[in-house]
Design an enzyme around this catalytic site. Structure first.
Site, mmCIF file in Angstrom:
data_model
loop_
_atom_site.group_PDB
_atom_site.id
_atom_site.type_symbol
_atom_site.label_atom_id
_atom_site.label_comp_id
_atom_site.label_asym_id
_atom_site.label_seq_id
_atom_site.Cartn_x
_atom_site.Cartn_y
_atom_site.Cartn_z
ATOM 1 N N ASP A 79 2.784 15.002 3.100
ATOM 2 C CA ASP A 79 2.358 14.415 1.840
ATOM 3 C C ASP A 79 1.437 13.226 2.161
ATOM 4 O OD1 ASP A 79 1.945 13.965 -0.801
ATOM 5 O OD2 ASP A 79 4.040 13.997 -1.382
ATOM 6 N N TYR A 80 0.838 12.700 1.131
ATOM 7 C CA TYR A 80 -0.204 11.673 1.210
ATOM 8 C C TYR A 80 0.240 10.465 2.062
ATOM 9 C CZ TYR A 80 -4.299 9.530 -1.103
ATOM 10 O OH TYR A 80 -5.522 8.989 -1.412
#
Ligand code: BGC
Length: 766
Positions: free
Chosen positions: A310-311
């Site tokens: 994820d980011y």
């Protein structure tokens, strides 16, 4: 430094090699799985997963430098400008330097073509980029938010909606979407409940698979299909206090029994990518979790696609207190067989050094690169890197008329009628003067809901417009906001105008709820109240004596105890996307008979949370007359509306619940049948739900577990016998050693319109 002066001969070499392999393969070969030829050393942590195009991948891998390899593992985001998506100069230069494997938030043929040309024509090897985007509930034609879509209890419908989203997204140059989110979410304080399919594992599994099938289709080589992503692995939906990104602390039993099944189903449906979760599990941030990614995902389930973080989640292992520094974070993540780094740029910067020092095996990097290249072959990007970038297809596909019609159908089927006393609904279309009051009454922007991909709010049909479209011209339809749509603004400046209209009107439709950014990522709440002055507005309008219908729009259940007591009709309309207003109006006037049902237990108040239906019984089950039993002294135990609940303009009767067997072995099966009759005057859809409970086991079991469901349409007076096949395998649970078992004893079977109103029968496991 740009490398666009480099000769292109190697690039052509690769493309030639690729096309040689491609021409020597038929279509069947594209889905044929064989071992990769990357060799394995004995002490390697590498999970050598199978590739679909091993020779072709190796032909490219063999030409790559370490810098080019780590470039493939790097994923960065495009930004947005007035004119559309733009990539920063810095990231653009990185494409010239072979430092990017993909770009997300990049879409439109114009933008993707521009970037792909650099990657293919201006770099040494010419490896095409992957373009990704969060196409969560539609690309440009926006469907209801996922929580709303799940209220259809119709995965086939959502498979078709996802096919449409895939057609639009792929026509806009995209190869990959970060959906489905199949995190189980029993906590409406957590804003991302809006992206989930609610609290139940079976529903999340069925809808997750439907979305994967819709996006990936049968053949990823088909240009109308794109890669899907099962996210977020794992247990992201249960942060403490519902606060986004917060610590998750659940047992391995709970993880495996409730949170993992949708992800396992995603692997079985051949989802091609997984995304890590931001949270820790059992003290280890998911993004560096050997347990989650190596042991469960790769070893137990045999997942052979690639994993993206994820980011900035690799970088976040430092503030978690798990990674010492960036190099350590890179090591932990790559060794967990996490393949692609979203936004941290830590793989890019750290992996070459770690390989040089012998801290990370080169095969580990090769395996990650191979998995990503494999998908680029799978999508046909080495045959033709521009095959997803076709201006004509983009123009013909985006917002097609039939897509908009289908979005209306999905929106209608997502609506849940929560209350309808004395048949307050449907309304007559000749209702003299209809006042639409509330900040969501004539609001295009918020109807998009959380994540709206390329959706444009100006396309959306508001409730006011939908009502105007539905009624004859002589009916007066007026509107006032009445109150701002703001958590922190309780101004009553608009009350006077709203009350004036309410007094004049024959009926008031109140459109209240949350703004679209009050749910979704980083949008946790500690109360579920109607934001700002909306509750006061509702009470003031009600006090005028004009009949009121409440239409709620939000990405989560709200605390509507007062409304439930005082307002005769309540329609839960979530955020329904592009065709919102038309869908809601069709329900208000009875052109569509609502049939959606809740996939979350709607809490009575915030203090009950979590209050999911598959709770356990406790040793002191609730008894209202006994103090020392498990209950609250200031609120009921039961939710305001139970899981599976939703009303209709008709009524249904359930009768004749029959089991085909009185006993089965733990490898057996039986049929469960029930007669359902439409006892009202109009055609309607009913969602029939099957639950079970194992009464005694070596590990205590939930009071109900959803095992199957179906949505059927019944004409007035029609009776249908609905048959479910129940397999013992569905009833297995984990014993004290976490091994799957189904022990002998009684199993209760419940069938009904929601979890709280069921017929019951039982059988024995022998
Ligand atoms: C979200 C993901 C999303 C990613 C890319 C993150 O903040 O948690 O669900 O896919 O951003 O936009």
């Amino acid at each position: 430094m740009k490398m666009n002066q480099q000769p292109l001969n190697i690039s052509f070499l690769v493309l030639l090699a690729a096309s040689f392999f491609m021409t020597s393969c038929d279509t069947a070969d594209r889905t044929h799985v064989t071992d990769t030829r990357v060799t394995r050393s004995s002490d390697s942590p590498v999970r050598f997963t199978e590739l679909r195009h091993p020779e072709k991948v190796d032909s490219v891998l063999a030409l790559m430098t370490m810098e080019e390899k780590v470039g493939q593992l790097n994923l960065l985001s495009s930004g947005f400008a007035e004119t559309g998506p733009v990539l920063s100069e810095e990231y653009r230069d990185m494409i010239f330097e072979s430092k990017l494997g993909g770009v997300f938030n990049a879409h439109t043929v114009e933008h993707t073509l521009d970037l792909q040309r650099i990657a293919v024509e201006e770099t040494r090897l010419g490896i095409p980029l992957l373009f990704a985007f969060d196409v969560i509930h539609g690309h440009r034609t926006i469907f209801p938010v996922p929580l709303a879509e799940s209220a259809t209890w119709d995965p086939e419908l959502i498979r078709k909606a996802s096919r449409i989203a895939a057609k639009e997204a792929s026509a806009a140059g995209l190869h990959w979407t970060f959906t489905p989110m199949i995190d189980i979410s029993p906590d409406p304080r957590w804003g991302r409940i809006v992206e989930s399919q609610g609290e139940d594992p079976l529903l999340n599994a069925r809808f997750g698979v439907a979305r994967i099938e819709g996006f990936q289709g049968d053949d990823l080589y088909d240009v109308t299909t794109i890669l899907a992503t099962a996210k977020h692995f794992a247990a992201y939906g249960v942060p403490e206090a519902g606060r986004d990104y917060n610590t998750v602390d659940i047992s391995e039993r709970t993880l495996r029994e409730f949170h993992l099944p949708p992800f396992k189903a995603a692997v079985e449906a051949d989802v091609r990518t997984f995304m890590t979760a931001f949270n820790e599990y059992d003290g280890v941030p998911a993004t560096g979790s050997d347990f989650l990614f190596n042991r469960i995902l790769r070893d137990e389930w045999g997942f052979d696609g690639f994993v993206v973080t994820d980011y900035t989640a690799i970088m976040e292992m430092m503030p978690h207190g798990y990674a010492r520094d960036e190099a350590h974070a890179a090591e932990l993540s790559i060794n967990a067989n996490v393949d692609m780094d979203m936004m941290s740029q830590i793989f890019l910067n750290e992996l070459p050094g770690l390989v040089d020092q012998g801290i990370v095996h080169e095969e580990q990097v090769d395996m990650a690169v191979a998995r990503i290249l494999d998908m680029k072959f799978e999508l046909g990007l080495f045959d033709d890197p521009y095959r997803y970038s076709d201006y004509d297809r983009e123009a013909e596909t985006i917002m097609r008329e039939d897509f908009l019609e289908f979005a209306l159908e999905v929106a209608q089927k997502s609506i849940v009628l929560l209350k309808n006393e004395e048949q307050a609904l449907p309304l007559s279309k000749d209702a003299g003067h209809i006042a639409v009051i509330g900040p969501l009454g004539d609001n295009q922007y918020d109807l998009l809901g959380s994540w709206s991909a390329a959706g444009e709010w100006s396309d959306n049909v508001t409730l006011l417009q939908g009502i105007r479209n539905a009624v004859p011209e002589n009916v007066r339809v007026s509107h006032a906001d009445g109150a701002p749509l703001d958590l922190h603004d309780d101004s009553r400046a608009g009350f006077e105008e709203a009350l004036r209209l309410a007094r004049q009107a024959d009926v008031v439709i109140m459109a209240l709820g949350e703004g679209r950014h009050m749910s979704g990522e980083a949008a946790s709440r500690t109360t579920l109240n109607l934001p700002g002055a909306q509750q006061d507005l509702l009470e003031a309008v009600h006090a005028t004596g004009t009949p009121v219908v409440l239409v709620l729009m939000a990405g989560r259940p709200l605390d509507i105890r007062w409304a439930d007591e005082h307002i005769p009709a309540i329609v839960n309309a979530w955020y329904l996307g592009t065709r919102s207003g038309d869908a809601i109006a069709s329900v208000l006037f009875g052109d569509h008979n609502p049939g959606g049902k809740l996939t979350i237990s709607w809490p009575y108040n915030v203090g009950q949370i979590p209050n999911y239906y598959y709770a356990k019984k406790t040793g002191r089950p609730m008894d209202p007359d006994q103090r020392y039993t498990s209950k609250f002294i200031d609120a009921p135990n039961a939710p305001l509306y139970p899981f599976g609940y939703g009303l209709s303009y008709t009524t249904y009767e359930y009768d004749n619940l029959q089991l085909s067997e009185t006993g089965i072995s733990n490898e057996g099966r039986l049929s469960v049948s029930v007669d359902v009759t439409n006892t009202g005057d109009v055609t309607g859809d009913e969602i029939i739900q099957l639950y079970t409970r194992k009464m005694v086991a070596s590990v205590t079991r939930p009071v109900r577990q959803l095992r199957d469901f179906t949505r059927i349409t019944l004409e007035p007076g029609e009776t249908r016998t609905v048959v479910f096949e129940l397999d013992a395998a569905q009833l297995y649970y984990l014993d004290q050693q976490l091994e799957p078992v189904l022990e002998s004893g009684t199993v209760m079977v419940y069938v009904g319109p929601n979890v709280a109103e069921t017929l019951e029968a039982s059988f024995e496991v022998r």
